[in-house]
Design an enzyme around this catalytic site. Structure first.
Site, PDB file in Angstrom:
ATOM      1  N   HIS A 217      42.388  46.022  82.054  1.00 34.02           N
ATOM      2  CA  HIS A 217      41.337  45.508  81.800  1.00 34.02           C
ATOM      3  C   HIS A 217      41.133  44.007  82.316  1.00 34.02           C
ATOM      4  CE1 HIS A 217      40.269  42.335  78.454  1.00 34.02           C
ATOM      5  NE2 HIS A 217      39.953  42.989  78.112  1.00 34.02           N
ATOM      6  N   LYS A 219      40.103  41.835  85.860  1.00 28.74           N
ATOM      7  CA  LYS A 219      39.192  41.686  86.652  1.00 28.74           C
ATOM      8  C   LYS A 219      39.702  41.026  88.096  1.00 28.74           C
ATOM      9  CE  LYS A 219      37.648  41.257  81.969  1.00 28.74           C
ATOM     10  NZ  LYS A 219      38.754  42.618  81.396  1.00 28.74           N
ATOM     11  N   ASP A 224      37.463  39.411 102.062  1.00 28.67           N
ATOM     12  CA  ASP A 224      38.014  39.233 103.142  1.00 28.67           C
ATOM     13  C   ASP A 224      39.753  38.091 103.452  1.00 28.67           C
ATOM     14  OD1 ASP A 224      35.785  39.853 104.735  1.00 28.67           O
ATOM     15  OD2 ASP A 224      34.747  38.146 105.459  1.00 28.67           O
ATOM     16  N   HIS A 396      34.301  35.056  74.518  1.00 23.21           N
ATOM     17  CA  HIS A 396      35.193  35.703  75.600  1.00 23.21           C
ATOM     18  C   HIS A 396      35.734  35.325  76.457  1.00 23.21           C
ATOM     19  CE1 HIS A 396      35.437  40.039  78.711  1.00 23.21           C
ATOM     20  NE2 HIS A 396      35.728  39.972  76.737  1.00 23.21           N
ATOM     21  N   LYS A 398      39.679  33.598  78.192  1.00 23.47           N
ATOM     22  CA  LYS A 398      40.918  33.936  77.818  1.00 23.47           C
ATOM     23  C   LYS A 398      41.739  33.119  78.270  1.00 23.47           C
ATOM     24  CE  LYS A 398      39.434  38.491  78.433  1.00 23.47           C
ATOM     25  NZ  LYS A 398      38.851  38.939  76.367  1.00 23.47           N
ATOM     26  N   ASP A 403      49.678  20.703  77.513  1.00 25.33           N
ATOM     27  CA  ASP A 403      49.669  18.844  78.367  1.00 25.33           C
ATOM     28  C   ASP A 403      48.936  18.247  79.365  1.00 25.33           C
ATOM     29  OD1 ASP A 403      51.295  18.818  75.282  1.00 25.33           O
ATOM     30  OD2 ASP A 403      53.161  18.927  77.319  1.00 25.33           O
TER      31      ASP A 403
END
Length: 478
Positions: A217, A219, A224, A396, A398, A403
């Site tokens: 899952h 990404k 470079d 979507h 996450k 604080d």
């Protein structure tokens, strides 16, 4: 008599099937419920969803070296000094403890002086990504759960083909289930031009290899060895808001310049070497880890978790942040299916007077998952947590920010699947300015959201309530 015999045989096989593999008791009982309520069908579901990874595959993933950062890990462990590792304005008890937690559990080195840009719109994210890839001169490494064969997917593919033709090293990891409809043939031209593309755990076409659980899952994009992308966006037209079903797609990604790209690179190499044929595996080269001058002031740890390790490292980081909060906690997640430790930590924070705010979508992309999310939303509201339903499309993102001090952006949702079943990667950021930016983004999203109340749930039909309660029983395996 025949029906009784079938019931007894189903019961025996169900008990044998579920208890023969080591798993959490909650997941064990959830699978037992499925197998008993759905004879035959339940076993088919178990075959494709419940099967655990083979020991050989787990060992193959575990034994991959952290190419490029092994020595730095050892150095930080030997010369552990929080005051030296953390910038002066980020030295807090929570930051010290979290840095140590991730260094010990995940060999996640702390990198300093990174420049971080927040990207919350798909069009902007891909505009920046394409421009960075266009300027690549040595390598482009791409890892996505979803890489669709659609308009944006083909644009990215053609750009990668162009760079491969120029002599740039191009490698792509995609998840065969998350990228359903995308096959090896899709990358044929890229490979003819010298690039490489591999499906995580193979194509998934063989009966023995097909499974819905234990997906990659993550990404990640590393360009470079100097620029990295990490977050929630995948590759597909829907992530640009082109889906009639979802509408505008609200997500969060970060673009990083600095030494944190070394940690992203190392993560990519471990995944690549566990996926690619032996002759295509990567060895250390200096060009993959160039010396990068100070780009900014953000300190970052790149933290990975997955079913190859019993320690749920990202979840531990979430719990640490929640438990050490003194003012507020803001969470955005498309799937709110917390296990008991997370649920208790959030409730304890709210009971203690901490302002706990969680934002979820207003629409489902997975029916059972969404009903379970609604169940836990209601439970948390009853404990004093504020729950907001994002109404301007599909949420979507996450993210977790606490604080105005520490934040997290990555691929891991606030659910069982991300904690226990999927391979995930998050950036934990020690920077007040970035935390304040994420807090401001959350507050702006509230303007496009509806605050849920207990009364909203009381008005729901009995059938909807039943679906929520039933989905909650299945939450450990959703």
């Amino acid at each position: 008599m025949i029906i009784e015999s079938i019931f007894i045989l189903n019961l025996v096989f169900a008990v044998f099937t579920v208890f023969r593999e080591k798993r959490e008791i909650s997941a064990t009982w959830a699978w037992l419920l499925v197998l008993l309520l759905l004879p035959i069908i339940g076993f088919i579901l178990y075959l494709f969803i419940g099967k655990k990874l083979s020991r050989n595959k787990i060992d193959d993933i575990r034994t991959q070296k952290q190419i490029g950062i092994d020595q730095l890990v050892d150095l930080q462990k030997e010369q552990w000094n929080e005051e030296e590792l953390l910038p002066a304005d980020a030295i807090t008890d929570t930051a010290r403890e979290m840095v140590h937690l991730f260094l010990e559990t995940d060999n996640a080195v702390l990198t300093k002086h990174n420049k971080v840009e927040l990207l919350t719109d798909g069009k902007e994210k891909f505009k920046r990504l394409f421009a960075d890839i266009e300027r690549a001169i040595n390598h482009v490494h791409v890892e996505y759960y979803t890489f669709y064969d659609d308009e944006i997917g083909n644009k990215l593919l053609h750009l990668l083909e162009k760079k491969a033709a120029e002599g740039v090293q191009v490698r792509v990891i995609y998840d065969s289930f998350g990228s359903h409809g995308t096959t090896k043939k899709f990358f044929a031209r890229l490979e003819e031009l010298g690039g490489h593309a591999e499906a995580f755990f193979g194509s998934g076409r063989s009966f023995s290899s097909f499974r819905l659980n234990y997906r990659n899952h993550r990404k990640l994009v590393i360009i470079d060895g100097k620029i990295g992308y990490i977050g929630g966006f995948n590759v597909g037209d829907q992530y640009l808001g082109k889906s009639k079903k979802f509408g505008y797609w609200r997500d969060t990604h970060i673009r990083v310049q600095g030494n944190a790209t070394d940690s992203m690179q190392s993560r990519f190499f471990m995944d690549w070497n566990a996926t690619a044929p032996k002759q295509d595996r990567i060895e250390y080269q200096e060009s993959y880890f160039p010396l990068v001058k100070r780009q900014g002031k953000t300190s970052i740890q790149i933290v990975s978790s997955g079913p190859d390790n019993d320690i749920e490292k990202i979840k531990l980081g979430y719990i640490k942040m929640i438990n050490n909060a003194t003012d507020y906690i803001m969470i955005q997640t498309p799937y709110l299916i917390p296990d008991d430790p997370i649920l208790e930590a959030l409730s304890l924070a709210a009971f203690s007077g901490i302002k706990v705010k969680i934002m979820i979508p207003s629409m489902p992309d997975h029916p059972f998952v969404y009903r379970a999310t609604q169940y836990y939303a209601q439970s948390l509201i009853a404990n004093g947590v504020e729950i907001y339903q994002y109404d301007n499309g599909f949420l979507h993102s996450k993210t977790l920010v606490v604080d105005d001090k520490i934040s997290s952006v990555g691929s891991a949702n606030m659910d069982y699947r991300s904690f226990k079943l999927n391979f995930e990667v998050n950036a934990f950021l020690y920077d007040q300015e970035i935390s304040e930016q994420l807090s401001d983004i959350f507050k702006k999203d509230i303007e496009k959201s509806t605050k849920l109340t207990i009364e909203d749930f009381k008005k729901q039909s009995l059938w909807l309530k039943f679906k929520q309660y039933f989905s909650r029983l299945l939450s450990p395996i959703l």
